[in-house]
Write a protein that holds these residues in place. Structure first.
Motif, short mmCIF file in Angstrom:
data_model
loop_
_atom_site.label_atom_id
_atom_site.label_comp_id
_atom_site.label_asym_id
_atom_site.label_seq_id
_atom_site.Cartn_x
_atom_site.Cartn_y
_atom_site.Cartn_z
N CYS A 50 0.83 -1.21 0.00
CA CYS A 50 0.00 0.00 0.00
C CYS A 50 0.86 1.26 0.00
CB CYS A 50 -0.92 0.02 1.23
SG CYS A 50 -2.22 -1.21 1.21
N GLU A 51 2.07 1.17 0.54
CA GLU A 51 2.91 2.36 0.65
C GLU A 51 3.35 2.88 -0.72
OE1 GLU A 51 6.91 3.91 2.97
OE2 GLU A 51 6.85 1.87 2.19
N ASP A 52 3.99 2.03 -1.50
CA ASP A 52 4.45 2.44 -2.83
C ASP A 52 3.50 2.01 -3.94
OD1 ASP A 52 6.73 3.63 -1.79
OD2 ASP A 52 7.92 1.80 -1.96
N GLY A 53 2.57 1.12 -3.63
CA GLY A 53 1.68 0.59 -4.66
C GLY A 53 0.50 1.48 -4.98
N ALA A 56 -1.25 8.51 -5.52
CA ALA A 56 -1.78 9.59 -4.68
C ALA A 56 -3.26 9.81 -4.97
CB ALA A 56 -0.99 10.87 -4.94
N GLY A 57 -4.05 9.84 -3.92
CA GLY A 57 -5.49 10.02 -4.05
C GLY A 57 -6.26 8.73 -4.23
N ASN A 58 -5.53 7.62 -4.43
CA ASN A 58 -6.18 6.33 -4.66
C ASN A 58 -5.92 5.36 -3.51
OD1 ASN A 58 -7.75 4.72 -6.53
ND2 ASN A 58 -5.90 3.48 -6.86
N GLU A 59 -5.51 5.90 -2.37
CA GLU A 59 -5.09 5.04 -1.25
C GLU A 59 -6.23 4.17 -0.72
OE1 GLU A 59 -2.35 8.65 -1.23
OE2 GLU A 59 -4.54 8.31 -1.37
N GLU A 60 -7.41 4.74 -0.58
CA GLU A 60 -8.52 3.96 -0.02
C GLU A 60 -8.91 2.81 -0.95
OE1 GLU A 60 -13.20 4.44 1.42
OE2 GLU A 60 -11.98 6.25 1.00
N ALA A 61 -9.03 3.10 -2.24
CA ALA A 61 -9.40 2.06 -3.20
C ALA A 61 -8.34 0.96 -3.26
CB ALA A 61 -9.60 2.67 -4.59
N ALA A 82 0.57 -7.45 4.08
CA ALA A 82 0.44 -6.15 3.43
C ALA A 82 1.32 -5.13 4.12
CB ALA A 82 -1.01 -5.68 3.47
N ARG A 83 1.96 -4.29 3.30
CA ARG A 83 2.70 -3.15 3.85
C ARG A 83 1.79 -1.93 3.79
NH1 ARG A 83 8.49 -0.94 1.60
NH2 ARG A 83 7.31 -0.57 -0.31
N VAL A 84 1.59 -1.29 4.93
CA VAL A 84 0.73 -0.11 5.02
C VAL A 84 1.59 1.15 4.92
CG1 VAL A 84 -1.03 -1.30 6.36
CG2 VAL A 84 0.83 -0.14 7.55
N ASP A 95 -5.54 2.46 6.13
CA ASP A 95 -5.05 1.19 5.59
C ASP A 95 -5.33 0.05 6.56
OD1 ASP A 95 -4.02 2.41 3.33
OD2 ASP A 95 -1.94 2.39 4.03
N VAL A 96 -4.92 0.26 7.81
CA VAL A 96 -5.07 -0.78 8.83
C VAL A 96 -6.53 -1.17 9.00
CG1 VAL A 96 -4.77 -1.33 11.27
CG2 VAL A 96 -2.96 -0.10 10.05
N GLU A 97 -7.40 -0.18 9.11
CA GLU A 97 -8.82 -0.44 9.33
C GLU A 97 -9.43 -1.21 8.16
OE1 GLU A 97 -12.94 1.91 10.52
OE2 GLU A 97 -11.24 3.04 9.73
N ILE A 98 -9.16 -0.77 6.93
CA ILE A 98 -9.76 -1.40 5.75
C ILE A 98 -9.26 -2.84 5.60
CG2 ILE A 98 -9.79 -1.38 3.23
CD1 ILE A 98 -9.82 1.69 3.39
N ILE A 99 -7.95 -3.03 5.74
CA ILE A 99 -7.39 -4.38 5.54
C ILE A 99 -7.82 -5.32 6.64
CG2 ILE A 99 -5.24 -5.69 5.38
CD1 ILE A 99 -3.99 -3.17 4.09
N CYS A 100 -7.82 -4.86 7.87
CA CYS A 100 -8.25 -5.72 8.97
C CYS A 100 -9.75 -6.03 8.86
CB CYS A 100 -7.95 -5.07 10.31
SG CYS A 100 -6.21 -5.13 10.79
N LYS A 101 -10.54 -5.04 8.55
CA LYS A 101 -11.99 -5.25 8.45
C LYS A 101 -12.32 -6.25 7.34
CE LYS A 101 -16.38 -2.75 8.01
NZ LYS A 101 -17.01 -1.41 7.84
N GLY A 102 -11.58 -6.17 6.24
CA GLY A 102 -11.90 -7.01 5.10
C GLY A 102 -11.20 -8.34 5.06
N ALA A 103 -10.06 -8.46 5.81
CA ALA A 103 -9.26 -9.67 5.59
C ALA A 103 -8.48 -10.14 6.82
CB ALA A 103 -8.26 -9.42 4.46
#
Length: 323
Positions: A50-53, A56-61, A82-84, A95-103
């Protein structure tokens, strides 16, 4: 009794995870990595970035994509992390919330980049544990990138944190943080293994990991066409610096890393013979090929077996009780 009950009494058993950590940032590369892991088996980890992948502006998606792939059917082995973003970034907790909630249930670990202190890691772990617990996951492993002066100064304190299972050396950020005092060629071989400041950093991180039973992961090889360079880097990292894991940034790097960091078949065979004889005498001292062995050497040979297992090496059924 199982070897882990006998050989590590009063101490924490060392962490055992695959020897290769393959990074993927875009959806195309993530899917390719999943397909390769399905082909080879859980002999290497995948880290979605998630850090380099994320652009900009597309972090949530991007975080939602990472979560959906980790939670998906393609993640057959549960060995995708996953790297946040770093803790100072506004998208870190998102990042943490979305990834933990979903996976959270299928997530192998989360990677924290660019930390500057053990206190910062502790604060990040508190946030990770809160979101993981909401998703029904306890004890989510955390990996930490050591790539700043502050992190290196407190590397033993970071390695000692119970939630941390792996430290990774980030050579490019580390060299850059010296503002030209370390030449750019120290980001790659041969200087990365000879420049005193880089050697010091690598050795301190590796020593901290081994002192606390954690896994030291070596930095990337930027050469992606010549696999001999990758193999040489992995061999030197293991033989000279005590690293038991290494990053991959291209699929062609995975197999050379696996080969270099996995035990030799002769070592595995010797470990099985010694541990089988030791088990037969309830882990008392034995002689093997004219040499004395006791619980100190048994711990060494047992970790050889664990590394062989994590690397997907064939282990005879007769040794099943040793694993």
């Amino acid at each position: 009794m199982h070897p882990s009950e006998v050989l590590f009494q009063g101490t924490h058993m060392p962490v055992s995870i695959p020897v290769c950590d393959h990074y993927a940032g875009s959806e195309k590369l993530m899917q390719k990595s999943i397909a390769l892991q399905q082909e080879l088996g859980p002999v290497f980890d995948i880290t979605f970035d998630c850090e380099d992948g994320a652009s900009a502006g597309n972090e949530e998606a991007h975080a939602r994509l990472v979560a959906s792939l980790i939670a998906g059917e393609g993640n057959r082995f549960g060995r995708i992390g996953a790297r946040v973003h770093d803790t100072s970034h506004p998208c870190f907790e998102q990042d943490v919330e979305i990834i933990c909630k979903g996976a959270a249930q299928r997530l192998a670990y989360l990677v924290l980049p660019k930390v500057n202190s053990a206190a910062e890691v502790k604060r990040a772990i508190t946030i990770i544990k809160r979101h993981a617990k909401k998703a029904g996951r306890d004890n989510l492993p955390v990996h930490v990138l050591i790539e700043t002066h502050g992190a290196l100064a407190e590397v033993h304190a970071i390695a000692a944190l119970p939630e941390v299972e792996c430290l990774s050396f980030g050579i490019m950020d580390f060299v850059s943080s010296h503002f030209g005092a370390i030449p750019g060629n120290a980001m790659r071989s041969p200087s990365q293994f000879t420049h005193p400041l880089v050697v010091r950093a690598k050795l301190e991180m590796s020593a901290a990991c081994h002192a606390h039973g954690k896994v030291p992961s070596h930095n990337v090889t930027t050469e992606i066409k010549d696999t001999a360079v990758v193999a040489n880097d992995a061999n030197r990292a293991a033989a000279e610096f005590g690293y038991t894991r290494m990053w991959s940034i291209h699929p062609d790097q995975i197999k050379p890393i696996l080969k270099a960091l996995s035990p030799r078949s002769s070592e595995v065979h010797e470990a099985i013979n010694i541990l089988t004889d030791a088990q037969a005498v309830q882990w008392g001292p034995i002689q093997h090929n004219g040499k004395l062995h006791d619980r100190a050497s048994y711990r060494y040979y047992w970790t050889i077996l664990q590394r062989a297992k994590a690397s997907g090496m064939p282990i005879p059924d007769s040794a099943a009780t040793l694993l």
